[in-house]
Design a protein around this motif. Structure first.
Motif, PDB file in Angstrom:
ATOM      1  N   LEU A 203      -1.143   0.695  -9.086  1.00 55.67           N
ATOM      2  CA  LEU A 203      -0.113   1.747  -9.989  1.00 55.67           C
ATOM      3  C   LEU A 203      -1.158   2.774 -10.264  1.00 55.67           C
ATOM      4  CD1 LEU A 203       1.787  -0.605 -12.387  1.00 55.67           C
ATOM      5  CD2 LEU A 203       2.511   0.191 -10.297  1.00 55.67           C
ATOM      6  N   ASP A 204      -0.602   4.089 -10.023  1.00 54.10           N
ATOM      7  CA  ASP A 204      -1.545   5.218 -10.235  1.00 54.10           C
ATOM      8  C   ASP A 204      -1.119   5.762 -11.690  1.00 54.10           C
ATOM      9  OD1 ASP A 204      -3.112   7.479 -10.302  1.00 54.10           O
ATOM     10  OD2 ASP A 204      -1.855   8.508  -8.859  1.00 54.10           O
ATOM     11  N   ASN A 205      -1.544   5.405 -12.498  1.00 49.80           N
ATOM     12  CA  ASN A 205      -1.525   5.836 -13.857  1.00 49.80           C
ATOM     13  C   ASN A 205      -2.592   6.005 -14.981  1.00 49.80           C
ATOM     14  OD1 ASN A 205      -1.922   3.361 -15.240  1.00 49.80           O
ATOM     15  ND2 ASN A 205       0.229   2.765 -14.703  1.00 49.80           N
ATOM     16  N   GLU A 206      -2.271   6.389 -16.191  1.00 48.57           N
ATOM     17  CA  GLU A 206      -3.405   6.608 -17.032  1.00 48.57           C
ATOM     18  C   GLU A 206      -4.194   5.507 -17.400  1.00 48.57           C
ATOM     19  OE1 GLU A 206       0.044   5.721 -19.754  1.00 48.57           O
ATOM     20  OE2 GLU A 206      -0.394   7.052 -17.590  1.00 48.57           O
ATOM     21  N   GLN A 207      -3.717   4.206 -17.332  1.00 46.05           N
ATOM     22  CA  GLN A 207      -4.223   3.091 -17.388  1.00 46.05           C
ATOM     23  C   GLN A 207      -5.297   2.312 -16.183  1.00 46.05           C
ATOM     24  OE1 GLN A 207      -2.076   0.108 -19.960  1.00 46.05           O
ATOM     25  NE2 GLN A 207      -0.605   1.666 -20.337  1.00 46.05           N
ATOM     26  N   GLY A 208      -4.900   3.072 -15.177  1.00 51.82           N
ATOM     27  CA  GLY A 208      -5.651   2.536 -13.889  1.00 51.82           C
ATOM     28  C   GLY A 208      -7.189   2.178 -14.210  1.00 51.82           C
ATOM     29  N   LEU A 209      -7.731   1.337 -13.529  1.00 55.00           N
ATOM     30  CA  LEU A 209      -9.220   1.044 -13.538  1.00 55.00           C
ATOM     31  C   LEU A 209      -9.718   1.320 -12.090  1.00 55.00           C
ATOM     32  CD1 LEU A 209      -9.223  -2.508 -15.587  1.00 55.00           C
ATOM     33  CD2 LEU A 209      -9.812  -0.133 -16.554  1.00 55.00           C
ATOM     34  N   TYR A 210      -9.170   2.363 -11.376  1.00 52.39           N
ATOM     35  CA  TYR A 210      -9.853   2.557  -9.994  1.00 52.39           C
ATOM     36  C   TYR A 210     -10.185   4.157 -10.542  1.00 52.39           C
ATOM     37  CZ  TYR A 210      -8.621  -2.280  -8.609  1.00 52.39           C
ATOM     38  OH  TYR A 210      -8.315  -3.249  -8.482  1.00 52.39           O
ATOM     39  N   GLU A 211     -11.148   4.381  -9.667  1.00 54.28           N
ATOM     40  CA  GLU A 211     -11.499   6.002  -9.468  1.00 54.28           C
ATOM     41  C   GLU A 211     -10.746   6.837  -8.667  1.00 54.28           C
ATOM     42  OE1 GLU A 211     -15.241   5.798  -7.850  1.00 54.28           O
ATOM     43  OE2 GLU A 211     -16.382   4.760  -9.187  1.00 54.28           O
ATOM     44  N   PRO A 212     -10.382   8.001  -9.091  1.00 56.17           N
ATOM     45  CA  PRO A 212      -9.305   8.778  -8.600  1.00 56.17           C
ATOM     46  C   PRO A 212      -9.589   9.084  -6.947  1.00 56.17           C
ATOM     47  CG  PRO A 212     -10.635  10.153  -9.752  1.00 56.17           C
ATOM     48  CD  PRO A 212     -11.136   8.785 -10.172  1.00 56.17           C
ATOM     49  N   GLU A 213     -10.705   8.943  -6.542  1.00 55.19           N
ATOM     50  CA  GLU A 213     -11.118   8.943  -5.141  1.00 55.19           C
ATOM     51  C   GLU A 213     -10.758   8.012  -4.259  1.00 55.19           C
ATOM     52  OE1 GLU A 213     -14.701  11.021  -3.311  1.00 55.19           O
ATOM     53  OE2 GLU A 213     -15.042   8.809  -3.090  1.00 55.19           O
ATOM     54  N   VAL A 214      -9.856   8.349  -3.359  1.00 55.66           N
ATOM     55  CA  VAL A 214      -9.330   7.261  -2.203  1.00 55.66           C
ATOM     56  C   VAL A 214      -9.595   7.723  -0.876  1.00 55.66           C
ATOM     57  CG1 VAL A 214      -7.231   6.341  -1.231  1.00 55.66           C
ATOM     58  CG2 VAL A 214      -7.397   6.858  -3.715  1.00 55.66           C
ATOM     59  N   ARG A 215     -10.292   6.776  -0.036  1.00 54.10           N
ATOM     60  CA  ARG A 215     -10.576   6.933   1.151  1.00 54.10           C
ATOM     61  C   ARG A 215      -9.906   6.319   2.199  1.00 54.10           C
ATOM     62  NH1 ARG A 215     -16.729   8.314   2.143  1.00 54.10           N
ATOM     63  NH2 ARG A 215     -17.380   9.055   0.174  1.00 54.10           N
ATOM     64  N   ALA A 216      -9.242   7.175   3.218  1.00 53.76           N
ATOM     65  CA  ALA A 216      -8.377   6.395   4.223  1.00 53.76           C
ATOM     66  C   ALA A 216      -9.070   6.689   5.614  1.00 53.76           C
ATOM     67  CB  ALA A 216      -7.143   7.220   4.339  1.00 53.76           C
ATOM     68  N   GLY A 217      -9.133   5.472   6.163  1.00 62.24           N
ATOM     69  CA  GLY A 217      -9.704   5.314   7.529  1.00 62.24           C
ATOM     70  C   GLY A 217      -8.783   5.420   8.686  1.00 62.24           C
ATOM     71  N   ILE A 218      -9.067   5.728   9.799  1.00 56.58           N
ATOM     72  CA  ILE A 218      -7.843   5.890  10.884  1.00 56.58           C
ATOM     73  C   ILE A 218      -8.462   5.273  12.162  1.00 56.58           C
ATOM     74  CG2 ILE A 218      -6.125   6.905  12.175  1.00 56.58           C
ATOM     75  CD1 ILE A 218      -5.632   8.628   9.714  1.00 56.58           C
ATOM     76  N   ASP A 219      -8.237   4.636  12.785  1.00 58.14           N
ATOM     77  CA  ASP A 219      -8.579   3.931  14.041  1.00 58.14           C
ATOM     78  C   ASP A 219      -7.104   3.504  14.848  1.00 58.14           C
ATOM     79  OD1 ASP A 219      -9.772   3.079  16.213  1.00 58.14           O
ATOM     80  OD2 ASP A 219     -11.001   0.974  15.135  1.00 58.14           O
ATOM     81  N   TYR A 220      -7.261   4.412  15.903  1.00 58.26           N
ATOM     82  CA  TYR A 220      -5.892   4.008  16.924  1.00 58.26           C
ATOM     83  C   TYR A 220      -6.279   3.568  18.139  1.00 58.26           C
ATOM     84  CZ  TYR A 220      -3.213   7.018  13.732  1.00 58.26           C
ATOM     85  OH  TYR A 220      -2.504   7.527  12.684  1.00 58.26           O
ATOM     86  N   SER A 221      -7.535   2.866  18.135  1.00 61.44           N
ATOM     87  CA  SER A 221      -8.125   2.260  19.418  1.00 61.44           C
ATOM     88  C   SER A 221      -7.121   1.319  19.889  1.00 61.44           C
ATOM     89  CB  SER A 221      -9.565   1.907  19.347  1.00 61.44           C
ATOM     90  OG  SER A 221      -9.781   0.964  18.151  1.00 61.44           O
ATOM     91  N   GLU A 222      -6.622   0.440  19.042  1.00 60.50           N
ATOM     92  CA  GLU A 222      -6.113  -0.847  19.557  1.00 60.50           C
ATOM     93  C   GLU A 222      -4.366  -0.756  19.048  1.00 60.50           C
ATOM     94  OE1 GLU A 222      -7.721  -4.510  18.473  1.00 60.50           O
ATOM     95  OE2 GLU A 222      -9.619  -4.010  19.626  1.00 60.50           O
ATOM     96  N   VAL A 223      -3.790   0.497  18.918  1.00 63.32           N
ATOM     97  CA  VAL A 223      -2.437   0.719  18.561  1.00 63.32           C
ATOM     98  C   VAL A 223      -1.796   0.797  20.086  1.00 63.32           C
ATOM     99  CG1 VAL A 223      -0.658   2.107  17.498  1.00 63.32           C
ATOM    100  CG2 VAL A 223      -3.005   1.819  16.551  1.00 63.32           C
ATOM    101  N   TYR A 224      -0.597  -0.036  20.101  1.00 64.04           N
ATOM    102  CA  TYR A 224       0.315   0.098  21.338  1.00 64.04           C
ATOM    103  C   TYR A 224       1.673   0.351  20.996  1.00 64.04           C
ATOM    104  CZ  TYR A 224      -3.861  -2.595  22.834  1.00 64.04           C
ATOM    105  OH  TYR A 224      -4.921  -2.919  23.477  1.00 64.04           O
ATOM    106  N   ASN A 225       2.336   0.978  21.963  1.00 66.66           N
ATOM    107  CA  ASN A 225       3.790   1.121  21.697  1.00 66.66           C
ATOM    108  C   ASN A 225       4.764   0.381  22.502  1.00 66.66           C
ATOM    109  OD1 ASN A 225       3.306   2.537  24.122  1.00 66.66           O
ATOM    110  ND2 ASN A 225       3.555   4.483  23.428  1.00 66.66           N
ATOM    111  N   LYS A 226       4.221  -0.541  23.120  1.00 64.97           N
ATOM    112  CA  LYS A 226       4.808  -1.419  23.969  1.00 64.97           C
ATOM    113  C   LYS A 226       4.161  -2.788  24.380  1.00 64.97           C
ATOM    114  CE  LYS A 226       7.424  -1.750  28.697  1.00 64.97           C
ATOM    115  NZ  LYS A 226       7.289  -1.272  30.166  1.00 64.97           N
TER     116      LYS A 226
END
Length: 303
Positions: A203-226
């Motif tokens: 939950l992203d609110n004023e009581q959160g115990l997590y730092e505001p910075e969020v890191r997203a990593g993307i790796d499409y090397s093993e993504v398939y469409n069939k």
């Protein structure tokens, strides 16, 4: 970020083997710190390292440790761990232990069959899984969701095959997730469902115990469409074949769909299966899971 009177702490329960079952021996007060890792892509999902001051009260061969996360008067078990490598560290004044530990799946990985294991056509899959879990010891407790599914073709394993490997192959034939253990060390087996299984919500609110910075990593090397899955290709009966694309499961708007990409990226798998319905659902499962592995999000705890 830090206000109110919430208290966050961890507790460590010692479990001892008594008459074939694990019973609580109370809370440990000599754990200085711990590290726990959970990865559902591994066969043995959870591992941990406990740092203890040596007091002589733990039998590292048979005892287990169950850590709890505690806050607001409630506590949640974070696994039940077998103690495998209790390295001793002495500085002349104090003896400490760095203890490597794993969840109970390790017992099924270490326990290998000493005779060839065969299941005939028509064998009830869940019953076979339960029998294998029970064979590891009287302490083993399981909760496997029931299914009437039976094997379409015989299956066999060579001497020396880990029981965990056999169980996971059987669960795969009926489109279940691999075996895992819950916080209290109970072996669990549940069928795959198209709806995501939510483990934690942030939950992203004023009581959160997590730092505001969020890191997203993307790796499409093993993504398939069939995905193409062929089951029982070497049996006397015609093989079962399932073919699924992102368009087939309503994801034609996904950036990796054939509609948007203009080409197929195909994954071919061989599999055992009980019937066509299961293999169709497994093809959908593989497609969705491969999409999920493309992106990871990391939240940093404020502490």
């Amino acid at each position: 970020m830090f206000y109110g009177n919430r208290v966050e702490k961890y507790e460590y329960e010692l479990l001892t083997l008594q008459a074939g079952r694990y019973e609580s021996a109370g809370l440990l007060d000599n754990v200085s710190s711990a590290r726990i890792s959970m990865d559902f892509a591994r066969e043995v999902v959870c591992n941990a390292t406990f740092y203890l001051i040596e007091t002589g009260e733990i039998n590292y061969l048979t005892d287990r440790i169950r850590p709890y996360y505690c806050m607001g008067g409630k506590r949640w078990p974070l696994g039940t761990y077998l103690l495998t490598t209790p390295e001793k560290i002495a500085d002349g004044k104090l003896v400490r232990r760095e203890v490597w530990a794993y969840d109970p799946l390790l017992a099924l990985m270490d326990d290998k069959i000493d005779a060839s294991y065969t299941l005939d056509k028509g064998a009830h899959v869940i019953s076979a899984v339960q029998d294998l879990i029970s064979s590891v010891g009287s302490w083993a407790v399981y909760n496997i969701e029931q299914s009437d599914a039976t094997l379409r073709e015989p299956m066999a394993w060579e001497i020396g095959t880990p029981k965990l490997e056999i169980i996971n192959r059987l669960l795969e034939t009926i489109n279940y997730y691999p075996l895992w253990c819950d916080g209290k060390g109970v072996f669990r087996g549940i069928p795959w469902r198209a709806a995501p299984l939510v483990t934690w919500e942030f939950l992203d609110n004023e009581q959160g115990l997590y730092e505001p910075e969020v890191r997203a990593g993307i790796d499409y090397s093993e993504v398939y469409n069939k995905v193409i899955i062929v089951a029982d290709q070497l049996s006397e009966e015609p093989p079962l074949v399932a073919v699924r694309t992102l368009e087939d499961i309503g994801l034609q708007d996904h950036p990796f769909s054939y509609t948007n990409l203009g080409r197929y990226i195909t994954l071919l798998l061989n599999s055992e299966s009980v019937d066509q319905e299961y293999i169709n659902r497994r093809a959908e499962r593989v497609l969705r899971e491969r999409l999920a592995t493309g992106e990871t999000i990391r939240y940093n705890h404020a502490f």
